[in-house]
Design a protein around this motif. Structure first.
Motif, PDB file in Angstrom:
ATOM      1  N   PRO A   1       5.969   4.059   8.859  1.00  0.00           N
ATOM      2  CA  PRO A   1       7.035   4.400   8.004  1.00  0.00           C
ATOM      3  C   PRO A   1       6.691   6.130   7.711  1.00  0.00           C
TER       4      PRO A   1
ATOM      5  N   VAL B   1      11.251   3.757   1.368  1.00  0.00           N
ATOM      6  CA  VAL B   1      11.489   3.968   2.673  1.00  0.00           C
ATOM      7  C   VAL B   1      13.125   3.374   3.361  1.00  0.00           C
ATOM      8  N   THR B   2      13.415   2.619   3.153  1.00  0.00           N
ATOM      9  CA  THR B   2      14.787   2.404   3.269  1.00  0.00           C
ATOM     10  C   THR B   2      15.490   2.845   3.245  1.00  0.00           C
TER      11      THR B   2
ATOM     12  N   SER C   1       1.524  -1.749   7.823  1.00  0.00           N
ATOM     13  CA  SER C   1       2.365  -3.248   7.178  1.00  0.00           C
ATOM     14  C   SER C   1       3.476  -3.552   8.016  1.00  0.00           C
ATOM     15  N   CYS C   2       3.635  -2.003   8.546  1.00  0.00           N
ATOM     16  CA  CYS C   2       4.939  -1.996   9.546  1.00  0.00           C
ATOM     17  C   CYS C   2       5.019  -2.880  11.570  1.00  0.00           C
ATOM     18  N   PRO C   3       5.967  -3.503  10.738  1.00  0.00           N
ATOM     19  CA  PRO C   3       5.639  -4.448  12.283  1.00  0.00           C
ATOM     20  C   PRO C   3       6.214  -3.858  13.280  1.00  0.00           C
ATOM     21  N   VAL C   4       7.052  -2.775  13.097  1.00  0.00           N
ATOM     22  CA  VAL C   4       7.592  -2.302  14.193  1.00  0.00           C
ATOM     23  C   VAL C   4       7.012  -1.358  14.887  1.00  0.00           C
TER      24      VAL C   4
ATOM     25  N   LEU D   1       8.488   8.294  10.283  1.00  0.00           N
ATOM     26  CA  LEU D   1      10.013   8.045  10.394  1.00  0.00           C
ATOM     27  C   LEU D   1       9.732   8.915   8.591  1.00  0.00           C
TER      28      LEU D   1
ATOM     29  N   CYS E   1      13.135   0.528  12.676  1.00  0.00           N
ATOM     30  CA  CYS E   1      13.176   0.342  10.995  1.00  0.00           C
ATOM     31  C   CYS E   1      14.316  -1.139  11.608  1.00  0.00           C
ATOM     32  N   THR E   2      13.745  -2.326  10.232  1.00  0.00           N
ATOM     33  CA  THR E   2      14.416  -3.978  10.164  1.00  0.00           C
ATOM     34  C   THR E   2      14.717  -3.746   8.570  1.00  0.00           C
ATOM     35  N   HIS E   3      13.942  -2.954   8.311  1.00  0.00           N
ATOM     36  CA  HIS E   3      14.509  -2.276   6.553  1.00  0.00           C
ATOM     37  C   HIS E   3      13.580  -3.628   5.397  1.00  0.00           C
ATOM     38  N   CYS E   4      12.714  -4.181   5.785  1.00  0.00           N
ATOM     39  CA  CYS E   4      11.620  -5.420   6.057  1.00  0.00           C
ATOM     40  C   CYS E   4      11.356  -5.972   4.686  1.00  0.00           C
ATOM     41  N   GLY E   5      11.067  -3.638   4.060  1.00  0.00           N
ATOM     42  CA  GLY E   5      10.445  -3.516   3.136  1.00  0.00           C
ATOM     43  C   GLY E   5       9.019  -3.445   2.395  1.00  0.00           C
ATOM     44  N   ALA E   6       8.606  -3.639   3.957  1.00  0.00           N
ATOM     45  CA  ALA E   6       6.271  -4.431   4.300  1.00  0.00           C
ATOM     46  C   ALA E   6       6.092  -3.154   3.590  1.00  0.00           C
ATOM     47  N   CYS E   7       6.795  -1.745   4.136  1.00  0.00           N
ATOM     48  CA  CYS E   7       5.872  -0.867   3.905  1.00  0.00           C
ATOM     49  C   CYS E   7       5.856  -0.424   2.540  1.00  0.00           C
TER      50      CYS E   7
ATOM     51  N   LEU F   1      15.472   6.348   5.618  1.00  0.00           N
ATOM     52  CA  LEU F   1      16.187   6.450   6.167  1.00  0.00           C
ATOM     53  C   LEU F   1      17.902   6.027   6.582  1.00  0.00           C
TER      54      LEU F   1
HETATM   55  S1  SF4 Z   1      11.397  -0.958   6.100  1.00  0.00           S
HETATM   56 FE1  SF4 Z   1       9.488  -0.026   6.339  1.00  0.00          FE
HETATM   57  S2  SF4 Z   1       7.852  -1.667   7.244  1.00  0.00           S
HETATM   58 FE2  SF4 Z   1       9.661  -2.357   7.506  1.00  0.00          FE
HETATM   59  S3  SF4 Z   1      10.182  -1.738   9.725  1.00  0.00           S
HETATM   60 FE3  SF4 Z   1      11.246  -0.542   7.887  1.00  0.00          FE
HETATM   61  S4  SF4 Z   1       9.445   1.679   8.421  1.00  0.00           S
HETATM   62 FE4  SF4 Z   1       8.549  -0.609   9.159  1.00  0.00          FE
END
Ligand code: SF4
Ligand code: SF4
Length: 393
Positions: free
Chosen positions: A45, A88-89, A31-34, A48, A72-78, A92
């Motif tokens: 994730p 996760v965010t 799920s993590c785009p990065v 990290l 991490c973009t704080h996208c919340g996908a994980c 981090l």
């Molecule tokens: S929020 Fe999770 S899925 Fe999104 S970039 Fe960060 S670690 Fe990856």
């Protein structure tokens, strides 16, 4: 905030999240785009969070962790993919806080804090004069010396929209005038930043103090209407996380527009109704889900209905939509800390847009719009405010 009981509760949440991740077989990996774009297991994730846990408990030094928490973009996908909805965010953000405190954060991160100290936002420049100019351009009268009126519905464009996507702010002022959204007001607090970049930088104390000051400035309003869904998500979610109560209701402008145009909240799975589309659709559109709008504010169907009502049924991007949509790389300060990754994520998103064959990409996030325009200035990208202002019934 560092020594408060609230900080203790945050540390407990962090410890729980770390414990959950280290005992999990990396179930959210895809799920993590990065991690996908960088094609490295070390930035998944799971990795990290595990690294952050080892560093927090002294089994790894901060030097060894290096720049990992910034991938991490704080996208919340994980978190969306996680059965435990693991934070996760949050982990981090606290890892970034330790790096910042130890003066080991990247220079781009330290600059964010300096910019806030200079001007109260991540750009280090006042938002007030540019906002006044944008209102003037739309023929919208504002008095940015006035305080927030009691019971008002206050517009908050956000610093990214004002400095990086000014046309979307002009479009929203035009929409207010054209559509008669007369309840929306602008006061001196409209030229403020919600403070989210401080959180992304790991300056949690700074974010907390900024949030408290912002909450005081908008205390009289009954609602704050944010243009940037990342700001709305910060005010709805992250203010509570750092223990700052906020009196007004927080809305994204698509929610206000949907309600005022008589669009009820679409149910999950409900198909878009072609009959709602205007008879004469000028251009073919594709719709980009923004992370903070979907996973943050849980707005997936209703912005699509708004696009449909104003400009026609949008095409969907291949590779995941709604809660499963990949991030375009605009958030979490990734464009500053890992610019190549952020650009690659943007390119992937634009490639998906081109695959649809649509002429125009529409989004409800000024931050995503500005990032993607930088990645490819030739791509035609508009904000949902442009559609509300100019098209449809
Ligand atoms: S929020 Fe999770 S899925 Fe999104 S970039 Fe960060 S670690 Fe990856
Ligand atoms: S966020 Fe959830 S799914 Fe991902 S590694 Fe942690 S516990 Fe597993």
């Amino acid at each position: 905030m560092s020594d408060s009981p609230h900080a203790t509760r945050l540390a407990e949440r962090e410890a729980r999240a770390i414990e959950t991740c280290v005992t999990c077989p990396n179930l959210c990996r895809s799920s993590c785009p990065v991690a996908e774009v960088e094609a490295k297991e070390t930035v998944s994730p799971h990795s990290l969070v595990t690294l952050a846990g080892l560093e927090k408990t002294g089994r790894l030094s901060l030097e060894a962790v290096s720049d990992a928490p910034y991938h991490c973009t704080h996208c919340g996908a994980c978190t969306e993919a996680c059965l435990h909805k693991n934070e996760v965010t949050l982990v981090l953000s606290l890892a970034r806080q330790r790096l910042l405190t130890a003066r080991q954060a990247p220079s781009a991160i330290r600059e964010v804090r300096d910019s806030f100290a200079a001007a109260g936002n991540a750009y280090g420049r006042s938002l007030r004069e540019p906002l006044a100019e944008l209102a003037k351009k739309a023929g919208f009268e504002v008095d940015l010396a006035s305080g927030t009126r009691s019971g008002s519905t206050l517009y908050l464009p956000g610093c990214a929209a004002i400095h990086e996507a000014p046309d979307v702010v002009v479009a929203w002022f035009e929409a207010i005038l054209v559509r008669g959204f007369a309840e929306v007001t602008v006061s001196e607090a409209s030229a403020a930043c919600c403070g989210l970049p401080l959180l992304w930088a790991g300056d949690l104390d700074g974010f907390h103090d900024h949030a408290e000051r912002f909450a005081e400035r908008v205390a009289g309003a009954s609602a704050v209407v944010a243009h940037d869904p990342a700001c709305a998500h910060a005010m709805r979610h992250w203010y509570e996380v750092v223990g700052v109560p906020l009196a007004p209701e927080i809305q994204h402008l698509s929610e206000l527009a949907s309600a005022r145009l008589g669009l009820t909240q679409a149910q999950p799975g409900e198909a878009l109704d072609e009959a709602e589309a205007p008879l004469e659709t000028r251009r073919t559109l594709a719709y980009l889900d923004a992370c903070h709008l979907t996973r943050g504010l849980r707005l997936v169907r209703s912005p699509r209905r708004l696009v449909t009502r104003t400009a026609g049924v949008p095409r969907e991007l291949p590779g995941g939509v709604g809660f499963e949509a990949d991030c375009c790389g605009a958030s979490g300060l990734l464009p500053s800390t890992e610019p190549k990754t952020a650009v690659a994520m943007g390119e992937a998103k634009l490639a998906a847009f081109r695959e649809t064959g649509a002429e125009v990409l529409v989004t409800a996030s000024p931050r995503c719009l500005a990032h993607l325009r930088k990645v490819d200035p030739s791509a035609e990208i508009v904000d949902i405010a442009h559609l509300i202002a100019r098209f449809g019934a």
